[in-house]
Design a protein around this motif. Structure first.
Motif, short mmCIF file in Angstrom:
data_model
loop_
_atom_site.label_atom_id
_atom_site.label_comp_id
_atom_site.label_asym_id
_atom_site.label_seq_id
_atom_site.Cartn_x
_atom_site.Cartn_y
_atom_site.Cartn_z
N VAL A 129 -4.06 87.69 -29.95
CA VAL A 129 -3.02 88.56 -29.39
C VAL A 129 -3.33 90.03 -29.66
O VAL A 129 -3.79 90.39 -30.75
CB VAL A 129 -1.63 88.17 -29.95
N ILE A 130 -3.10 90.84 -28.66
CA ILE A 130 -3.21 92.29 -28.80
C ILE A 130 -1.80 92.86 -28.74
O ILE A 130 -1.09 92.70 -27.74
CB ILE A 130 -4.05 92.93 -27.66
N LEU A 131 -1.38 93.50 -29.81
CA LEU A 131 -0.05 94.09 -29.87
C LEU A 131 -0.10 95.58 -29.55
O LEU A 131 -1.12 96.23 -29.77
CB LEU A 131 0.55 93.90 -31.27
N LYS A 132 1.00 96.10 -29.05
CA LYS A 132 1.10 97.53 -28.83
C LYS A 132 1.07 98.25 -30.19
O LYS A 132 1.51 97.69 -31.20
CB LYS A 132 2.39 97.86 -28.10
N VAL A 134 -6.56 96.34 -30.80
CA VAL A 134 -6.97 95.47 -31.90
C VAL A 134 -6.31 94.10 -31.69
O VAL A 134 -5.09 94.03 -31.50
CB VAL A 134 -6.54 96.05 -33.26
N ALA A 135 -7.10 93.06 -31.75
CA ALA A 135 -6.56 91.70 -31.56
C ALA A 135 -6.56 90.95 -32.88
O ALA A 135 -7.47 91.09 -33.70
CB ALA A 135 -7.40 90.93 -30.54
N GLY A 136 -5.53 90.14 -33.09
CA GLY A 136 -5.48 89.23 -34.23
C GLY A 136 -5.71 87.81 -33.74
O GLY A 136 -5.29 87.45 -32.64
N ILE A 137 -6.39 87.01 -34.56
CA ILE A 137 -6.72 85.63 -34.18
C ILE A 137 -6.39 84.69 -35.33
O ILE A 137 -6.72 84.97 -36.49
CB ILE A 137 -8.22 85.49 -33.85
N ASP A 138 -5.76 83.58 -35.00
CA ASP A 138 -5.46 82.56 -36.02
C ASP A 138 -5.41 81.20 -35.36
O ASP A 138 -5.37 81.08 -34.13
CB ASP A 138 -4.14 82.87 -36.72
#
Length: 258
Positions: free
Chosen positions: A94-97, A74-78
């Motif tokens: 960014v894709i976090l563990k 899952v990636a977050g975007i800002d």
């Protein structure tokens, strides 16, 4: 135990957390003010730690929903810099563990500069993948800030490897994406992935504005980051505009035409 230890020894013991629950309860009975001060400080630290854990878990709701659906990445975007009169708009993805944990991580605007820069390094080091998209002021003038923001976001997404299964986007809806997505209002306060992206975007942009400041210190970009502060507007009135100003934004446009 407490009658045998000095306050300095108790401070070291508490700091190292090398004690049992019974020993801690015994220390609480020590009437020395110095000991009570050490205990109170420790208990406040525990409370803060619990609050940070609770807040972090709350900001994993959107990510956990996707994991429950079978999505693994899952990636977050800002973005950072939609409102300033100068400089680029910067977006990060960014894709976090799945087990990533960074106490205190939140919307970058709510963090101190020192915390942002510390988190910036940690996120880049521990992320599965991240990307940063930059659209400069000239492109912003050509296509408008909203389109520039979307272009920066898509640029950041394209740098991700692997391609995420799902995207969590702060506020801005995007189309033609390589996976499913959802736009979340105030997402940087609700999703840990978006919060991480907000840190990457803001720190990257702030560093760029600090560099621009060395070339045009009269506008004090290192302090205002290109936003329309009174000091910044006065500098534009007195000195005109720099190559980094957004000529399509009203205060800058008015200064040029005036």
């Amino acid at each position: 135990m407490n009658n045998q230890l000095t306050i300095a020894e108790i401070t070291e013991l508490i700091s190292s957390e090398m004690f049992t629950k019974v020993e801690l309860e015994n220390l609480k009975l020590d009437e020395r003010k110095g000991v009570q001060k050490v205990i109170n400080k420790y208990e406040k630290k525990l409370l803060l730690k619990a609050q940070q854990q609770e807040n972090f878990n709350r900001m994993l709701v959107f990510e956990n929903r996707q994991y429950d659906l079978g999505n693994r990445t899952v990636a977050g975007i800002d973005e950072a810099g939609r409102g300033p009169l100068a400089g680029p708009v910067v977006a990060a993805a960014v894709i976090l563990k799945k087990d990533f944990y960074l106490p205190g991580l939140n919307d970058s605007k709510q963090l101190s500069k020192q915390m942002r820069e510390s988190f910036f390094a940690i996120i880049k080091e521990e992320a599965i993948s991240y990307g940063v998209g930059v659209i400069d002021n000239n492109q912003i003038d050509e296509i408008n800030i909203y389109e520039a923001t979307k272009r920066a976001m898509k640029s950041a997404i394209q740098q991700l490897n692997p391609i995420p299964d799902h995207l969590l986007i702060d506020a801005v809806p995007l189309d033609n994406l390589p996976c499913t997505s959802e736009s979340i209002t105030k997402g940087d306060q609700k999703s840990i992935s978006i919060a991480a992206a907000s840190v990457l975007a803001k720190v990257t942009r702030d560093k760029m504005m600090e560099e621009f400041h060395t070339k045009y210190p009269i506008y004090n970009f290192a302090s205002n980051m290109g936003y329309g502060t009174k000091e910044h507007l006065n500098a534009i009135d007195l000195n005109g505009v720099s190559p980094y100003h957004r000529k399509s934004f009203a205060p800058v446009r008015d200064a040029i035409s005036g």
